[in-house]
Design a protein around this motif. Structure first.
Motif, mmCIF file in Angstrom:
data_model
loop_
_atom_site.group_PDB
_atom_site.id
_atom_site.type_symbol
_atom_site.label_atom_id
_atom_site.label_comp_id
_atom_site.label_asym_id
_atom_site.label_seq_id
_atom_site.Cartn_x
_atom_site.Cartn_y
_atom_site.Cartn_z
ATOM 1 N N MET C 1 22.977 5.010 4.058
ATOM 2 C CA MET C 1 21.673 4.753 4.690
ATOM 3 C C MET C 1 21.366 5.829 5.714
ATOM 4 O O MET C 1 22.054 5.964 6.714
ATOM 5 C CB MET C 1 21.697 3.397 5.385
ATOM 6 N N LYS C 2 20.342 6.611 5.457
ATOM 7 C CA LYS C 2 20.059 7.721 6.348
ATOM 8 C C LYS C 2 18.910 7.405 7.295
ATOM 9 O O LYS C 2 18.513 8.240 8.080
ATOM 10 C CB LYS C 2 19.722 8.966 5.515
ATOM 11 N N ASP C 3 18.326 6.199 7.202
ATOM 12 C CA ASP C 3 17.224 5.916 8.109
ATOM 13 C C ASP C 3 17.513 4.684 8.966
ATOM 14 O O ASP C 3 18.644 4.200 8.994
ATOM 15 C CB ASP C 3 15.900 5.787 7.341
ATOM 16 N N GLY C 4 16.499 4.207 9.668
ATOM 17 C CA GLY C 4 16.669 3.121 10.623
ATOM 18 C C GLY C 4 17.217 1.839 10.036
ATOM 19 O O GLY C 4 17.562 0.917 10.784
ATOM 20 N N ARG C 5 17.309 1.766 8.691
ATOM 21 C CA ARG C 5 17.879 0.541 8.116
ATOM 22 C C ARG C 5 19.346 0.367 8.486
ATOM 23 O O ARG C 5 19.860 -0.746 8.488
ATOM 24 C CB ARG C 5 17.693 0.534 6.597
ATOM 25 N N LEU C 6 20.016 1.470 8.830
ATOM 26 C CA LEU C 6 21.402 1.370 9.305
ATOM 27 C C LEU C 6 21.456 0.482 10.552
ATOM 28 O O LEU C 6 22.304 -0.412 10.680
ATOM 29 C CB LEU C 6 21.922 2.781 9.632
ATOM 30 N N LEU C 7 20.533 0.723 11.468
ATOM 31 C CA LEU C 7 20.453 -0.062 12.706
ATOM 32 C C LEU C 7 20.017 -1.496 12.409
ATOM 33 O O LEU C 7 20.591 -2.456 12.940
ATOM 34 C CB LEU C 7 19.468 0.630 13.651
ATOM 35 N N VAL C 8 19.024 -1.625 11.560
ATOM 36 C CA VAL C 8 18.515 -2.948 11.200
ATOM 37 C C VAL C 8 19.637 -3.800 10.593
ATOM 38 O O VAL C 8 19.818 -4.967 10.950
ATOM 39 C CB VAL C 8 17.338 -2.793 10.203
ATOM 40 N N LEU C 29 24.803 4.517 16.781
ATOM 41 C CA LEU C 29 24.588 4.550 18.231
ATOM 42 C C LEU C 29 23.388 5.419 18.595
ATOM 43 O O LEU C 29 22.599 5.074 19.478
ATOM 44 C CB LEU C 29 25.822 5.151 18.920
ATOM 45 N N THR C 30 23.283 6.555 17.922
ATOM 46 C CA THR C 30 22.202 7.479 18.248
ATOM 47 C C THR C 30 20.840 6.848 17.939
ATOM 48 O O THR C 30 19.910 6.939 18.740
ATOM 49 C CB THR C 30 22.389 8.795 17.467
ATOM 50 N N MET C 31 20.757 6.173 16.790
ATOM 51 C CA MET C 31 19.514 5.481 16.446
ATOM 52 C C MET C 31 19.210 4.369 17.447
ATOM 53 O O MET C 31 18.073 4.201 17.871
ATOM 54 C CB MET C 31 19.654 4.804 15.075
ATOM 55 N N ALA C 32 20.233 3.610 17.791
ATOM 56 C CA ALA C 32 20.032 2.475 18.687
ATOM 57 C C ALA C 32 19.519 2.960 20.043
ATOM 58 O O ALA C 32 18.652 2.328 20.650
ATOM 59 C CB ALA C 32 21.331 1.695 18.864
ATOM 60 N N ARG C 33 20.025 4.109 20.505
ATOM 61 C CA ARG C 33 19.538 4.637 21.777
ATOM 62 C C ARG C 33 18.092 5.078 21.641
ATOM 63 O O ARG C 33 17.264 4.799 22.502
ATOM 64 C CB ARG C 33 20.408 5.799 22.225
ATOM 65 N N GLN C 298 16.362 11.746 15.598
ATOM 66 C CA GLN C 298 15.004 12.276 15.442
ATOM 67 C C GLN C 298 14.124 11.313 14.668
ATOM 68 O O GLN C 298 14.594 10.587 13.803
ATOM 69 C CB GLN C 298 15.058 13.611 14.680
ATOM 70 N N GLN C 299 12.825 11.370 14.980
ATOM 71 C CA GLN C 299 11.875 10.628 14.174
ATOM 72 C C GLN C 299 11.629 11.409 12.897
ATOM 73 O O GLN C 299 11.558 12.635 12.911
ATOM 74 C CB GLN C 299 10.565 10.465 14.932
ATOM 75 N N THR C 300 11.508 10.691 11.803
ATOM 76 C CA THR C 300 11.267 11.354 10.521
ATOM 77 C C THR C 300 9.914 10.898 9.976
ATOM 78 O O THR C 300 9.200 10.149 10.633
ATOM 79 C CB THR C 300 12.383 10.995 9.529
ATOM 80 N N ARG C 301 9.561 11.341 8.781
ATOM 81 C CA ARG C 301 8.334 10.923 8.100
ATOM 82 C C ARG C 301 7.098 11.143 8.950
ATOM 83 O O ARG C 301 6.381 10.215 9.304
ATOM 84 C CB ARG C 301 8.417 9.444 7.711
ATOM 85 N N LYS C 302 6.877 12.406 9.311
ATOM 86 C CA LYS C 302 5.784 12.740 10.208
ATOM 87 C C LYS C 302 4.437 12.260 9.677
ATOM 88 O O LYS C 302 3.585 11.848 10.427
ATOM 89 C CB LYS C 302 5.729 14.256 10.418
#
Lengths: 284, 96, 333
Positions: C1-8, C29-33, C298-302
């Motif tokens: 999982m390379k996107d925010g679904r890892l955190l979800v 951790l990086t996403m959660a921060r 980083q934010q993706t999908r500009k």
């Protein structure tokens, strides 16, 4: 993104950059430091826009903790940007020890902590002492463990500014230096790798026994500082005192009650070192 | 005359340093550095609501406070400052 | 999982983190921060097996969350003391309300400014009392000031001069220019006063407000956190009362927030709950936007983000007003 990981004292970093060069410079300077598997913080050096990656490249410093109004740097000062980013992560994120904006050196298992505004000379003084019989523990942050009161080393690269650059190159001829960066927001900057012993012993803590408030440019003088004034100044020099809550209060109170504090005025590095040796002898 | 109540004694950690005393308030996480007569006022307040007048009467047993009216005015000012900091709270005024 | 679904996924199913390797943990951790969910995650994963280095980071996050919680409650208390002579109701909103009520949504939550709501007619009085108690305007600027007063749903922010903390005083829950017009007067009127004298919205209104805030009043940045709030509120309130869902439906309709609340319920089901039904096309678009975050932080999908940015500005301001607003900003440089 290019990546480099490094451990400094108790903290580990993942540095990411769109340009390879700043990371190559970091890799060379941090060659003797451990490489961690798990990191505490991520710092990113990114082009401010796609175009700016190639034309007059401009690097934004981002990471886990960011300042909303942090201005970008020219990409050839990327090394400085990464160092600033690492400092910022510590200043805003670290909660394991109380952070003092201070330098520290050790001798006979005891630590000398030096704090003061930038320009006070605390950084240069710690570097000088570090090549004159003391163990260098850090030039930017002194980490005080709330439970034991001990200082935890944080020996990042020593950041030398303006006149201090030539002076240190003269005194520490074997030392390894980074690239000279001219015209940064803080003037000329050049990083120096701490002495080998400082890196080898970067997990060895030491009990603080003396706190100095050095001040450069005034006639040599020493003044006792009462605990309440010390407390006031140290809380202003700590980035996480408030966030640590009661543990921070207990650690800070114990520190100012246990560690004698002196304000020290000096006009040259030699004078400062003499005053330090004199005070150290009196106290031990 | 307004009535004030101090934070419960275990809500504060008080550490005398030198001429100054540190007070850490657990609820707010704020550290205050105060000089006399603030620690004396806080400890004389105990746990019930008091007026400046009552406080002066209590403090006079241990300290030389000078003329009563003047002492009451000083203590009333300090109480208001402590209320602004959230270390004591105004809980009413009996004559209102 | 390379996107925010890892955190979800970690939030939904803490045990799933057992499968993470070192780099997986770092990405999490990086996403959660970046999503301001590190404190929430730290409490959520307490007791799960994890490497020592990760446990230490979560310990820092819990220390920090305790500090934020304490500070938020103290700011609310400072406002209460400052407004002691004010007769009207003062409602605490968002994060402060969650920690004041000891709600699950408040556990580990990062809390910034203090948000309170009072009667529109009383704004002047409240403003005066706050200024007398040490708050001051963040910036003295006539244009911004007039803009706020005419079109937005709060006073220009005030900052406390010694504590350095901001307070936002609202009188409604969406900008006056926004299309749904929730019944703010009723929300305030029904607000439940606690033992300390400060109020919070009723459970149904709390969810309505949070949903309105998520969809109508922003570009969905920080949306994963807001959606986690809503998920926790829904779980906790429906456990506490059988009639909660009916009540929520009826309040959502009353506030013209039925679409926002329904979407929030569906998205919490898809992301944090156990909804098996495939999301519809628009929900998929929202999910893509909400999870547009990589393991470097980083934010993706500009492109998706830009679409939402334009949309969010249109929702807040009719086009002509937006043009005027931007023009004034451009001229000022």
């Amino acid at each position: 993104m290019h990546e480099f990981r490094v451990t400094v004292g108790p903290a580990s970093f993942r540095l990411l950059s769109q340009w390879a060069r700043p990371l190559d410079q970091m890799r060379a300077l941090y060659a003797d430091y451990p490489t961690p598997e798990i990191v505490d913080y991520t710092v990113r050096l990114e082009a401010t826009s796609l175009l700016r990656r190639f034309i007059r490249p401009s690097a934004a410093i981002n990471g886990d903790y960011m300042l909303p109004d942090a201005a970008p740097l020219p990409a050839d000062q990327g090394l400085l940007g990464l160092e600033m980013g690492m400092n910022l992560q510590m200043a805003l994120g670290w909660r394991r020890q109380m952070i003092l904006h201070a330098s520290a050196v050790e001798r006979d298992g005891k630590a000398l902590i030096m704090t003061g505004e930038s320009g006070s000379g605390k950084s240069t003084l710690s570097a000088l002492l570090g090549i004159n019989g003391w163990r260098f523990m850090g030039d930017e942050f002194a980490l005080i463990d709330p439970a034991s009161g001990e200082a935890v080393p944080y020996p990042r690269l020593i950041s030398l500014k303006n006149e201090a650059i030539a002076a240190m190159q003269e005194s520490a001829q074997e030392a390894k230096f980074g690239p000279l960066m001219k015209g940064t927001p803080k003037g000329d900057i050049r990083h120096m790798v701490p002495p080998r012993e400082a890196i080898a012993k970067m997990t060895e803590r030491a009990k603080p026994v003396l706190l100095l408030f050095p001040r450069f440019g005034h006639e040599g003088a020493i003044r006792d500082m009462p605990p309440s004034e010390t407390f006031m100044r140290l809380t202003q020099a700590s980035t996480n005192y408030v966030a640590l809550g009661e543990a921070g209060f207990e650690a800070m109170t114990k520190f100012v009650q246990d560690v004698p504090a002196r304000a020290v005025d000096y006009r040259s590095g030699e004078e400062a070192m003499e005053l330090v040796e004199k005070l150290w002898e009196e106290l031990s | 005359m307004p009535l004030f109540r101090a934070e419960a004694a275990d809500a504060l950690i008080t550490r005398p340093l030198d001429a100054m005393t540190l007070i850490y308030q657990r609820r707010s996480g704020i550290t205050h550095m105060v000089a006399e007569p603030i620690p004396e006022i806080l400890s004389a307040m105990g746990s019930e609501a008091v007026t400046a007048k009552l406080l002066v009467a209590r403090l006079a047993k241990n300290f030389d406070l000078g003329p009563q009216k003047q002492a009451e005015a000083i203590v009333a000012d300090r109480l208001q400052e402590l209320a602004d900091l959230g270390l004591v709270e105004q809980v009413g005024s009996p004559d209102a | 999982m390379k996107d925010g679904r890892l955190l979800v996924t970690a939030l939904r199913d803490p045990a799933s983190t057992a499968a993470l390797d070192a780099d997986g943990w770092i990405a999490l951790l990086t996403m959660a921060r970046a999503e301001q969910l590190i404190g929430t995650l730290a409490f959520r994963l307490e007791g799960q097996p994890m490497p020592d280095g990760i446990a230490a980071i979560f310990e820092d996050a819990r220390t920090n969350a305790d500090y934020q919680r304490k500070t938020a409650l103290w700011e609310a208390d400072a406002a209460r003391r400052a407004l002691a002579s004010y007769q009207g109701k003062v409602v605490q909103m968002k994060g402060t309300a969650y920690v004041a009520e000891d709600l699950q949504a408040g556990i580990g939550r990062s809390i910034g400014d203090l948000d309170i709501m009072v009667e529109e007619d009383d704004l002047r009085e409240v403003e005066k009392l706050l200024l007398a108690a040490g708050w001051e305007w963040v910036k003295e600027d006539e244009y911004d000031d007039a803009y706020y007063r005419d079109h937005m749903h709060e006073l220009p922010p005030l900052i406390h001069k010694t504590r350095d903390r901001m307070i936002d005083v609202h009188h409604t829950i969406l900008p006056k220019t926004a299309k749904p017009t929730p019944d703010a007067k009723a929300m305030l009127g029904n607000g439940i006063i606690g033992s300390d004298g400060l109020a919070v919205f009723t459970p149904a209104d709390m969810v309505c407000h949070s949903a309105a805030h998520l969809f109508a009043d922003g570009d969905l940045a920080g949306g994963l956190r807001n959606l986690w709030d809503i998920y926790c509120l829904l779980m906790e309130f429906s456990r506490g009362s059988d009639s909660f869902h009916a009540e929520l439906q009826s309040r959502a309709q009353h506030h013209q927030l039925e679409p926002a609340v329904s979407r929030a319920i569906r998205l919490t089901g898809h992301l944090y709950g156990d909804s098996k039904a495939p999301p519809n096309i628009t929900d998929r678009f929202y999910i893509r936007r909400l999870t547009a975050r990589n393991g470097c932080g980083q934010q993706t999908r500009k492109f998706t983000r830009f679409a939402f940015y334009v949309r969010s500005h249109l929702l807040r301001m009719p086009p002509m007003m937006l043009a005027k607003h931007l023009w004034t900003k451009w001229r000022k440089g």
